[in-house]
Design a protein around this motif. Structure first.
Motif, PDB file in Angstrom:
ATOM      1  N   PRO A   1       0.674  -1.334  -0.066  1.00  0.00           N
ATOM      2  CA  PRO A   1       0.121   0.172   0.005  1.00  0.00           C
ATOM      3  C   PRO A   1       0.683   1.246   0.022  1.00  0.00           C
ATOM      4  CG  PRO A   1       0.221  -0.889   2.162  1.00  0.00           C
ATOM      5  CD  PRO A   1       0.833  -1.974   1.362  1.00  0.00           C
ATOM      6  N   PHE A   2       0.143   2.429  -0.580  1.00  0.00           N
ATOM      7  CA  PHE A   2       0.914   3.783  -0.783  1.00  0.00           C
ATOM      8  C   PHE A   2       0.790   4.294   0.761  1.00  0.00           C
ATOM      9  CE2 PHE A   2       2.031   7.681  -2.433  1.00  0.00           C
ATOM     10  CZ  PHE A   2       2.621   7.324  -3.566  1.00  0.00           C
ATOM     11  N   LEU A   3       1.656   4.330   1.531  1.00  0.00           N
ATOM     12  CA  LEU A   3       1.852   4.581   2.935  1.00  0.00           C
ATOM     13  C   LEU A   3       1.659   6.074   2.978  1.00  0.00           C
ATOM     14  CD1 LEU A   3       4.660   2.654   4.547  1.00  0.00           C
ATOM     15  CD2 LEU A   3       2.328   2.502   5.081  1.00  0.00           C
ATOM     16  N   MET A   4       0.651   6.561   4.192  1.00  0.00           N
ATOM     17  CA  MET A   4       0.545   8.112   4.390  1.00  0.00           C
ATOM     18  C   MET A   4       1.974   8.449   5.158  1.00  0.00           C
ATOM     19  SD  MET A   4      -3.369   8.484   5.484  1.00  0.00           S
ATOM     20  CE  MET A   4      -4.614   8.517   4.223  1.00  0.00           C
ATOM     21  N   THR A   5       2.104   9.487   5.161  1.00  0.00           N
ATOM     22  CA  THR A   5       3.529  10.126   5.897  1.00  0.00           C
ATOM     23  C   THR A   5       3.008   9.825   7.497  1.00  0.00           C
ATOM     24  OG1 THR A   5       2.357  12.350   6.240  1.00  0.00           O
ATOM     25  CG2 THR A   5       3.752  11.895   4.067  1.00  0.00           C
ATOM     26  N   ARG A   6       1.782  10.150   7.796  1.00  0.00           N
ATOM     27  CA  ARG A   6       1.624   9.634   9.334  1.00  0.00           C
ATOM     28  C   ARG A   6       2.026   8.165   9.520  1.00  0.00           C
ATOM     29  NH1 ARG A   6      -2.686   7.645  11.285  1.00  0.00           N
ATOM     30  NH2 ARG A   6      -3.939   8.294   9.375  1.00  0.00           N
ATOM     31  N   GLN A   7       1.411   7.556   8.715  1.00  0.00           N
ATOM     32  CA  GLN A   7       1.568   6.025   9.057  1.00  0.00           C
ATOM     33  C   GLN A   7       3.161   5.386   8.988  1.00  0.00           C
ATOM     34  OE1 GLN A   7      -1.044   4.928   5.783  1.00  0.00           O
ATOM     35  NE2 GLN A   7      -2.976   4.609   6.839  1.00  0.00           N
ATOM     36  N   ALA A   8       3.784   5.941   8.117  1.00  0.00           N
ATOM     37  CA  ALA A   8       5.127   5.414   7.800  1.00  0.00           C
ATOM     38  C   ALA A   8       5.879   5.956   9.193  1.00  0.00           C
ATOM     39  CB  ALA A   8       5.660   6.125   6.641  1.00  0.00           C
ATOM     40  N   SER A   9       5.501   7.200   9.916  1.00  0.00           N
ATOM     41  CA  SER A   9       6.448   7.612  10.686  1.00  0.00           C
ATOM     42  C   SER A   9       5.837   7.054  12.059  1.00  0.00           C
ATOM     43  CB  SER A   9       6.033   9.026  10.931  1.00  0.00           C
ATOM     44  OG  SER A   9       6.567  10.018   9.779  1.00  0.00           O
ATOM     45  N   ALA A  10       4.798   6.794  12.114  1.00  0.00           N
ATOM     46  CA  ALA A  10       4.030   6.173  13.545  1.00  0.00           C
ATOM     47  C   ALA A  10       4.601   4.931  13.487  1.00  0.00           C
ATOM     48  CB  ALA A  10       2.612   6.288  13.520  1.00  0.00           C
ATOM     49  N   LEU A  11       4.581   4.136  12.435  1.00  0.00           N
ATOM     50  CA  LEU A  11       4.935   2.543  12.599  1.00  0.00           C
ATOM     51  C   LEU A  11       6.454   2.397  12.858  1.00  0.00           C
ATOM     52  CD1 LEU A  11       3.220   1.176   9.256  1.00  0.00           C
ATOM     53  CD2 LEU A  11       2.811   0.383  11.872  1.00  0.00           C
ATOM     54  N   LYS A  12       7.348   3.401  12.903  1.00  0.00           N
ATOM     55  CA  LYS A  12       8.675   3.405  13.315  1.00  0.00           C
ATOM     56  C   LYS A  12       8.699   3.667  14.989  1.00  0.00           C
ATOM     57  CE  LYS A  12      10.658   5.057   8.964  1.00  0.00           C
ATOM     58  NZ  LYS A  12      11.348   6.065   8.454  1.00  0.00           N
ATOM     59  N   MET A  13       7.644   4.057  15.443  1.00  0.00           N
ATOM     60  CA  MET A  13       7.936   4.228  16.928  1.00  0.00           C
ATOM     61  C   MET A  13       7.884   3.057  17.669  1.00  0.00           C
ATOM     62  SD  MET A  13       7.948   7.541  16.881  1.00  0.00           S
ATOM     63  CE  MET A  13       8.700   7.551  15.507  1.00  0.00           C
ATOM     64  N   PRO A  14       8.458   3.000  18.843  1.00  0.00           N
ATOM     65  CA  PRO A  14       8.686   1.804  19.746  1.00  0.00           C
ATOM     66  C   PRO A  14       7.472   1.326  20.057  1.00  0.00           C
ATOM     67  CG  PRO A  14      10.411   3.424  20.386  1.00  0.00           C
ATOM     68  CD  PRO A  14       9.513   3.935  19.134  1.00  0.00           C
TER      69      PRO A  14
END
Length: 436
Positions: free
Chosen positions: A273-286
């Motif tokens: 899927p074409f990630l939203m910027t918010r989704q890509a950043s949030a998924l990197k969080m611990p």
């Protein structure tokens, strides 16, 4: 770019023909005695001499106190090396000029304004950009290739037959994180839809979902009515993430997947899927470690289901800005990926298909200094950056009518990157290309 913005006072950038500093030939624009003397003073200041009280007028010293000016010039020397010599002075009038100064690592372009009356002190100074020193494309490519990490680059002429050889290439088929350069795909789909009569630039939609900066629309009221043109302009010119995520929601995954394929991505599943910027950043969080592991282990179809399932949990309040702005974080897994060939294919698609309105949006922010940009009849640009990732992408048309696509990418999963270093090299690359 941040250093240049800090250093700059308000001046209008002008383009002009370069004149040799030592020129004795007669020209219409004569280098006045005060311009020559003050250009020498600027060089001395950049070399660290503390003569601000003698050189700058009172308004300048009030706006930029000597201690602040010395700190800024110290940053310039730390990044570009010592200022060495004046290369050229291009007068606009007796008290205004563009000067070029050579540094150990680069060439700087400075707009200089003087008081109109004696002693003609400096009233305005604008450092508009750097380009790397280097006499040929091969020199610049070697310097880019020597940067720590991985580099991918492709310069492709767009006027010849398909399959024409590139002008320059470094790892053109390598897979690179491209950060916000992925937004070019969104612009391409909007352009296609408008040309097809499916949408209008004037269509009004509600802003949202909100994302983290960069940009300004994250500070606007929730569900603000905005046009597609406004969203596209914000997304491309200042890389506004909330505008971007709004457009992803409006366009939808199927249409985005279709444009990725139509624009020639070698492996479209990389962007589905074409990630939203918010989704890509949030998924990197611990806090989202478990969700992240499940997402990364899934295929494209399952990933889309997972995003739908836990999208509401990927809220802005789960983002830790220290992680977003400090070191590279999952840049080889949670990102938008393309090869330099993919990016050039996307630029070629836009070159062939894009409307005049889309080209105008692409040209708002040239990405490089105004002196370098002025060498081109048209310059469209979209970059991308986050810790460990830089991507600079240009659609160019020369004064002679030749068209080019340029993609320059730098990834390093172990350390953040010095943007000014690649920007200087890329500026030099674009300047050398303009001479062909």
């Amino acid at each position: 770019m941040r250093l240049l913005q800090s250093f700059a006072l308000l001046l209008l950038a002008c383009s002009a023909v370069t004149l040799p500093h030592s020129a004795s030939a007669q020209t219409e624009a004569v280098i006045s005695e005060q311009l020559s003397a003050r250009a020498d003073d600027v060089l001395s200041l950049l070399q660290g001499e503390e003569i601000e009280d003698e050189v700058f007028d009172e308004n300048f010293r009030n706006a930029v106190p000597p201690a602040q000016f010395r700190a800024l010039t110290g940053q310039v020397r730390a990044q570009q090396g010592q200022a060495l010599a004046i290369l050229s002075i291009t007068p606009r009038n007796a008290n205004s000029a563009i000067i070029k100064i050579s540094f150990e690592k680069s060439i700087g372009t400075i707009n200089l304004d003087l008081e109109s009356t004696a002693p003609h002190r400096v009233s305005g100074l604008l450092l508009t950009g750097f380009e790397a020193a280097g006499g040929s494309l091969d020199d610049v490519l070697a310097a880019i290739d020597a940067l720590p990490g991985r580099q991918g680059l492709l310069i492709q002429p767009l006027d010849g037959a398909a399959g024409s050889p590139p002008i320059a290439a470094l790892d053109p088929d390598g897979r690179y994180a491209i950060a916000s350069a992925f937004k070019l795909y969104i612009l391409a789909e909007l352009d296609r839809a408008v040309r097809a009569g499916e949408r209008n630039w004037s269509d009004v939609v509600q802003l949202g979902p909100k994302s983290h900066p960069s940009g300004i629309s994250q500070n606007w009221p929730d569900r603000s009515p905005v046009t597609l043109h406004t969203l596209a302009t914000l997304m491309i010119s200042i890389s506004d993430n909330s505008a971007t995520d709004t457009l992803i929601r409006i366009i939808g995954q199927d249409q985005l997947a279709a444009i990725v394929k139509a624009a020639g991505h070698h492996k479209p599943a990389e962007l589905r899927p074409f990630l939203m910027t918010r989704q890509a950043s949030a998924l990197k969080m611990p806090v989202h470690a478990e969700r992240r592991a499940g997402f990364l282990a899934a295929g494209p179809a399952e990933r889309q289901k997972l995003l739908t399932e836990f999208d509401s949990a990927l809220a802005l309040d789960s983002l830790d800005s220290r992680i977003l702005t400090n070191r590279p974080n999952f840049i080889d897994q949670l990102e938008w990926f393309a090869t330099p060939v993919d990016m050039v294919s996307l630029l070629a698609y836009l070159n062939h298909n894009a409307s005049a309105e889309t080209r105008a949006i692409l040209a708002i922010n040239p990405g490089i200094g105004p002196d370098a940009a002025s060498k081109w009849n048209y310059l469209g640009y979209k970059g991308g950056s986050e810790p460990g990732v830089l991507s600079f992408n240009f659609l160019l048309r020369s004064k002679a009518g030749k068209s080019y696509a340029v993609s320059v990418n730098w990834n390093n999963a172990d350390q953040s990157l010095l943007e000014s270093e690649l920007l200087a090299l890329t500026t030099r690359l674009v300047n050398l290309l303009a001479q062909q």
